[in-house]
Design a protein around this motif. Structure first.
Motif, short mmCIF file in Angstrom:
data_model
loop_
_atom_site.label_atom_id
_atom_site.label_comp_id
_atom_site.label_asym_id
_atom_site.label_seq_id
_atom_site.Cartn_x
_atom_site.Cartn_y
_atom_site.Cartn_z
N VAL A 160 14.36 3.87 -1.42
CA VAL A 160 14.95 2.60 -1.01
C VAL A 160 13.89 1.69 -0.39
O VAL A 160 13.79 0.51 -0.71
N GLY A 161 13.10 2.25 0.51
CA GLY A 161 12.05 1.47 1.16
C GLY A 161 11.03 0.95 0.17
O GLY A 161 10.48 -0.15 0.33
N PRO B 123 12.36 7.38 6.83
CA PRO B 123 11.77 7.32 5.48
C PRO B 123 11.91 5.94 4.83
O PRO B 123 11.00 5.51 4.10
N ILE B 124 13.01 5.22 5.09
CA ILE B 124 13.15 3.87 4.52
C ILE B 124 12.05 2.97 5.06
O ILE B 124 11.37 2.26 4.31
N ALA B 125 11.88 2.97 6.38
CA ALA B 125 10.87 2.11 7.01
C ALA B 125 9.47 2.48 6.54
O ALA B 125 8.64 1.60 6.29
N LEU C 123 10.89 1.39 12.30
CA LEU C 123 10.44 2.70 12.81
C LEU C 123 10.71 2.80 14.31
O LEU C 123 11.11 3.87 14.81
N TYR C 124 10.50 1.71 15.01
CA TYR C 124 10.79 1.68 16.46
C TYR C 124 12.27 1.93 16.71
O TYR C 124 12.64 2.74 17.60
N LEU C 125 13.13 1.25 15.95
CA LEU C 125 14.58 1.44 16.12
C LEU C 125 14.99 2.88 15.84
O LEU C 125 15.83 3.45 16.55
N ALA C 126 14.37 3.46 14.82
CA ALA C 126 14.74 4.83 14.44
C ALA C 126 14.24 5.86 15.44
O ALA C 126 14.97 6.78 15.83
#
Length: 376
Positions: free
Chosen positions: A270-271, A47-49, A32-35
């Motif tokens: 996917v997550g 949404p994946i995270a 989430l931080y990266l996104a």
């Protein structure tokens, strides 16, 4: 009162949190931080995270299947869109409505560049077999080399669904890192003189050609590789809707609202497969390494074919456009444009690179169809 507090604590998530679930919750927060902070593929990585976060919350049961007349968890039902092969073709439908096939039609030779870039898929396939993986697992890992997230998800759900979360995250991570991974490979395999080559402007493609192309492509590809029809068919339908010019509201919806809706459902699904027991294995590290190898070799294959075509054309083709043969549209084409401007400020390679970029989308879908035909 004390007994009630003890009972509440005993049945809480804190008391039932395993170390693997804790690690996955931390990893989800990192993604989430990266996104959010770094902007790495935020439309899908968020949404994946968050799906990873939700599925690793103990006792929540969001991926629980229906049992003894009880309803299943929310994510279980959303995941059926992947399990039944619905979401990836719908993404292709939206992608087709947002893509201009004109550069490929204007210069059909760039199909060779898109084809050459798929070599990474098959190199990683054999590499995974050496690691002791099954042919189905190897095919699912190899498709990462096509740099096409929906195709990777579609193939993996058919052949190796237990690897879905790892392969999807690896595929989209490498797509997000294209501006970092591709430039060194391009510079290593090309000379400064080759990077400076200025290509002639593409011819104008007629509306009739743009309408005929998706129809003919669907017929030819589907008759040759029937397993590729769900992806190719939806891609070409989306493009035909766009190029027909008759349904602008549908085109707008596919390019915007519908695309974002399917993307968030796909990401959550996917997550939801990234539970600690599945994700935290040595196999995950192997997949990440092999995925990087596949993607790097795919880029190299496209550039090397570009060098061959440069020789055939008498020096008229800039080999860098071959790097766009991976199907990350339009990120790979933008990388080529940026590298072209660095070498020659008068260079404009974006539209030339879009030809192999679109060819890469078609090529990866065909490669997935071929693998499905042999291994499913």
């Amino acid at each position: 009162m004390l007994d009630a507090l003890n009972e509440m604590l005993r049945t809480s998530g804190f008391a039932n949190l395993s170390y693997k679930e804790l690690i996955m919750l931390v990893l989800a927060c990192f993604f989430l931080y990266l996104a959010i902070q770094k902007g790495y593929e935020p439309y899908l990585l968020i949404p994946i995270a968050f799906g990873m976060l939700l599925v690793n919350l103990p006792l929540a049961g969001l991926m629980s299947a229906p049992l003894n007349g009880e309803n299943g968890g929310l994510l279980y039902y959303i995941y059926q869109g992947i399990d039944l092969g619905i979401f990836p073709p719908l993404i292709f439908l939206c992608l087709g409505a947002a893509t201009d096939f004109g550069p490929l039609i204007a210069n059909p030779k760039t199909l060779l560049l898109g084809g050459a870039a798929q070599i990474g898929i098959f190199v990683a396939f054999f590499g995974a077999l050496i690691f002791g993986m099954t042919p189905q697992e190897a095919a699912s890992i190899g498709i990462i080399g096509g740099a096409d997230g929906p195709t990777a998800i579609y193939l993996t759900t058919r052949l190796a669904p237990h690897l879905l979360s790892t392969i999807a995250i690896a595929a989209y991570s490498y797509m997000a890192l294209i501006p970092i991974i591709q430039p060194p490979i391009i510079r290593l395999l090309t000379t400064k003189k080759e990077r400076e080559i200025k290509m002639e402007q593409l011819r104008e493609v007629s509306k009739k050609e743009k309408i005929i192309f998706p129809i003919v492509t669907t017929l030819v590809v589907s008759l040759v590789v029937p397993s590729a029809t769900p992806l190719i068919g939806m891609l070409m339908l989306g493009n035909l809707v766009k190029e027909s010019g008759q349904v602008p509201k549908i085109t707008e919806a596919l390019q915007n609202a519908f695309m974002y809706t399917v993307t968030i459902l796909l990401g959550l699904s996917v997550g939801a497969k990234a539970s600690g027991d599945v994700f935290l294995t040595i196999e995950t590290l192997q997949i990440i390494i092999l995925g990087l190898v596949a993607f790097s070799i795919g880029t190299a294959g496209g550039v090397l074919m570009g060098k061959v075509m440069n020789k055939w054309s008498g020096g008229k083709i800039n080999p860098m456009i071959g790097a766009a043969g991976v199907s990350a549209v339009p990120m790979a084409a933008r990388v080529v444009q940026k590298e072209g401007v660095k070498a020659n400020p008068a260079n404009f390679l974006l539209m030339h690179a879009m030809g192999p970029n679109v060819a890469g989308v078609i090529g990866s879908a065909i490669a997935a169809g071929v693998l499905l035909s042999f291994l499913n």
